[in-house]
Design an enzyme around this catalytic site. Sequence first.
Site, short mmCIF file in Angstrom:
data_model
loop_
_atom_site.label_atom_id
_atom_site.label_comp_id
_atom_site.label_asym_id
_atom_site.label_seq_id
_atom_site.Cartn_x
_atom_site.Cartn_y
_atom_site.Cartn_z
N THR A 1 0.94 -1.27 0.20
CA THR A 1 0.06 0.02 -0.11
C THR A 1 0.75 1.21 0.00
OG1 THR A 1 -1.83 -1.28 1.21
CG2 THR A 1 -1.87 1.39 1.31
N LYS B 1 -7.24 1.37 -3.77
CA LYS B 1 -6.93 0.67 -2.33
C LYS B 1 -7.00 1.55 -1.20
CE LYS B 1 -4.57 -1.87 0.83
NZ LYS B 1 -5.08 -3.06 1.43
N LYS C 1 -1.19 6.18 9.36
CA LYS C 1 -0.08 6.14 8.12
C LYS C 1 -1.03 6.07 7.04
CE LYS C 1 2.58 3.32 6.24
NZ LYS C 1 3.35 1.77 6.35
#
Lengths: 300, 300, 300, 300
Positions: B95, B171, B240
């Site tokens: 990611t 995503k 994050k």
Amino acid sequence: MRVGFVGLGRMGAAIAGRVADAGFDLTVWNRTPGRTGDLLDRGAQEAGVLGEVCPGRDVAITMVADDDALREVALGPDGIAQTLGPGGVHVAMGTHGVTAIAQVADAHAQAGQSLVAAPVLGRPDVAASGGLGIVAAGPAAAVERVRPLLDAIGRHTFEAGERPESATAIKLANNFVLGCAIEALAEAFALGRRYDVDPAILYEVLTEGLFSAPAFKVYGQIIVDEDYDRVGFTTSLALKDIELTMAAASAAAVPLPSGSALRDRLLAAIAQGDGERDWAVLGREQARASGLEQPTSSKA
Amino acid sequence: MRVGFVGLGRMGAAIAGRVADAGFDLTVWNRTPGRTGDLLDRGAQEAGVLGEVCPGRDVAITMVADDDALREVALGPDGIAQTLGPGGVHVAMGTHGVTAIAQVADAHAQAGQSLVAAPVLGRPDVAASGGLGIVAAGPAAAVERVRPLLDAIGRHTFEAGERPESATAIKLANNFVLGCAIEALAEAFALGRRYDVDPAILYEVLTEGLFSAPAFKVYGQIIVDEDYDRVGFTTSLALKDIELTMAAASAAAVPLPSGSALRDRLLAAIAQGDGERDWAVLGREQARASGLEQPTSSKA
Amino acid sequence: MRVGFVGLGRMGAAIAGRVADAGFDLTVWNRTPGRTGDLLDRGAQEAGVLGEVCPGRDVAITMVADDDALREVALGPDGIAQTLGPGGVHVAMGTHGVTAIAQVADAHAQAGQSLVAAPVLGRPDVAASGGLGIVAAGPAAAVERVRPLLDAIGRHTFEAGERPESATAIKLANNFVLGCAIEALAEAFALGRRYDVDPAILYEVLTEGLFSAPAFKVYGQIIVDEDYDRVGFTTSLALKDIELTMAAASAAAVPLPSGSALRDRLLAAIAQGDGERDWAVLGREQARASGLEQPTSSKA
Amino acid sequence: MRVGFVGLGRMGAAIAGRVADAGFDLTVWNRTPGRTGDLLDRGAQEAGVLGEVCPGRDVAITMVADDDALREVALGPDGIAQTLGPGGVHVAMGTHGVTAIAQVADAHAQAGQSLVAAPVLGRPDVAASGGLGIVAAGPAAAVERVRPLLDAIGRHTFEAGERPESATAIKLANNFVLGCAIEALAEAFALGRRYDVDPAILYEVLTEGLFSAPAFKVYGQIIVDEDYDRVGFTTSLALKDIELTMAAASAAAVPLPSGSALRDRLLAAIAQGDGERDWAVLGREQARASGLEQPTSSKA
């Protein structure tokens, strides 16, 4: 059980039909006349004025549009608190605010009656076929007493305790989570568009996985199709609902930052003239705020 | 097809295992040594240094922790861009942020290679059994070429177009909607508690109806149980992730008000010492902000 | 005291002029050549390359555009940390992020040098006439040593302690409060317009009373005049500043909900094509979100 | 000019004193008796009941606590609309919502009277010495007619047009900007504390520069001193004010994201038991959300 029924909008008429079909002795009334549809054929009687709905009845059901209407039919002259008689139960099935519900509950308690708040989950067509969920809260004996009625109306009753506001809070929370979901979808689709994402693919990823639920399938599809004129629930009504939620939160000192974000976007959509479109139009409003779309109107 | 694989954390090891089992010629490498597990028994070879992973390979797969790690293994000395050779395809499955992905894609293009961004949906245990969803985007020929590999790894590949950032955005959007859902749940449960709502009933109403989906069932249950030490994904990692989303949105001039609300609550939870708990701990943070709960720590 | 000076943009040139006029031995350098203006006439020398600025100097002053530029001139090959010599002091006067400042401070400490963060308050024309406020933080001895220099540059130095990030945080907080003030004004004027309020009257009420300060007078006037092309500070630069603030807050686990609201509006303004207008254009963006105004552009 | 005056709280009493001292023929009344202080010595008469305040009077002034009180004294039986007589002017000086003001204005218009909304800027001690600012809006002839009265009361009257809600909106906007300023300060000080900033230095930087105005000096000082028990305006009253603003914004479809952030923090402060402290206690609430401080209470 003898039942008085107040409020024959689309949802009210559907619920009253369930009550009539189940064989309860039913008297109905609506402020604006001419809304009985086929209810009289299905066995209901019509009251000529509000004051004739409740005398001699065990239970009064209300399905009215807002808190003002609830206060009027419950607390006003010839209202339910005055006419239902001691021991009666008022089942309030509309979506109301916690303050109004508490106020009506107090009035009934003083009249030796009980309030059961019993807001419903589902749309009128679902109601007609008995598929509603019902969230019921109020004094245990009162809930017990109206259970046969609730069983006749919906597919399942969620029992939410003795305090009527608890049922109200659950109903408001459910709509609140839905609004937040739509706003999150709106933001996600806008972000995707900026990165050349095909909305249909994003929809597929979301709804095949973590979000394989009606909230995301129904509203995600409307956003993908930009089909905001197929109206299930208008932006203006959604704002009214969210304002009830914010008021309940404010009275209880609960900050709702996601709710604030949602409310601000609903207001912006209304400011752009989208108040009567489906509230999935948040998708368009978010696109506007992202420079992806023109407004449909100027000065409102 | 000869495959080099970089990054053997829990997710990377599971994916590499799928590649090995499918019979591809596989060389693996991890910065911290000793992470090959049973991969060598399953047919993989181990490279001693990064520079030995890619020479002579058709495809490089990376599953590394963050953008810095990606830049290092892709763009650094002895990195993939330098060693993979013309015509090679780099499949980045971690990611990452859109800026890093764009930068790495450029470097590969200049080296006559292609980047396919292919982030995954699912957890390591799901990965091991081939159940991952994969969102893939990159030059059509490159995606076509690595399709057998992706088919061996996951249950389904969502094709997201020619621009690698599109897969990244999908995503990020998926995780973003999840975060917003958790925050909305957190707010809804806090509101409910103030009105004496049994959390289990609210959970039931939500997840039997509009929100009958894993996102709500999994995270709603954790909030109901206040079981925040059963950690699936930590609050710090969630922050994050959301920062990547906010950065992607910022670069594309997309305001994300629900994301801002989510981010602010994640920060508050971390400030209270809950950074290493499951991010459903937003439920507790929201309860704190509503005066329903004590903090677990003071000055951080 | 021998001074090296890096960065001759409008603000840098004005500050370097103050240093030259005060009689310090001054060597200046700018990445893009030809920016020395009349500095050489006022006694400065020009370095040909970065590596010639600092050798033999006591103090290096930087006034560079962003964190990347700071890292490059401070930490890069031939950078200040490498060439200034032990005991030297680097005075960083630009607006930087806390992470970059901490990183540069570490590098200098390892080289036996000190970093004083000394961001300034005021615009270039104010700088030229010695009117700047300076917020300085760093090791006490280093601050003491550069005090004559700071006295020559500005009208007042606010001493903010031994940790360079403290000065950074104060500068960021100052700009943050300004941004929040502009956004609040923008919202207030939009609300007023909907109730037929003459913006000039609202301006008068605010600035004659509780808000009789430059922030409100300057930016309120721009909103009243809708004079967004008279640019003091662009929306894009403001976003950059606020992103530094949000990053500092994120690193310290401080949620900034007003900052989030501000950031979202800045992004929306940029999405509408107003990135190069004065950031008071938040007034127009808020008017758009309130349905009071057409966008100036569509798809960005 | 013969004047009836309703509402002798601290602010009302101070204003009535100004009216009496200026020699107007004045009759006063307060719901709770015993609040006339020295007004009778200064020449006022006291009415025994509401219905005796207005008959034969030219002007009625109200300074009552909220919209319900306003509706009651203006629209109720024996209220001002009924007793003031045709041609009379009602000057409503309290802080009210736009809906209530519009409703009262309509009632007066139907009775051949006029409503001038004239909310005030300043505190009771300022009122007593004639230092109030007054924002007046209503039919031009009515404003003209009560001008001598307003001149006797305050230092300056800002004329805000013919629509009473315009004055209301200005007053609400002024308090709104103040609330946003306090919240921004709260956030800025929390950020500073995390970077070891001495609050007194941050205060100095802000208030010597862009923010050299009472809003920042007064409330910044309270936050620096953490002197939240020195109450000027309580958090609960501030919430009431902001709710009026949000309602005005909602009715006009104006999203107020900074207002939402402010409202959420006020609610959180109240949830922590700080409702009766000065609303600068937002400084403490923001510190709590940043992990810098313990809550003062648990379950509210």
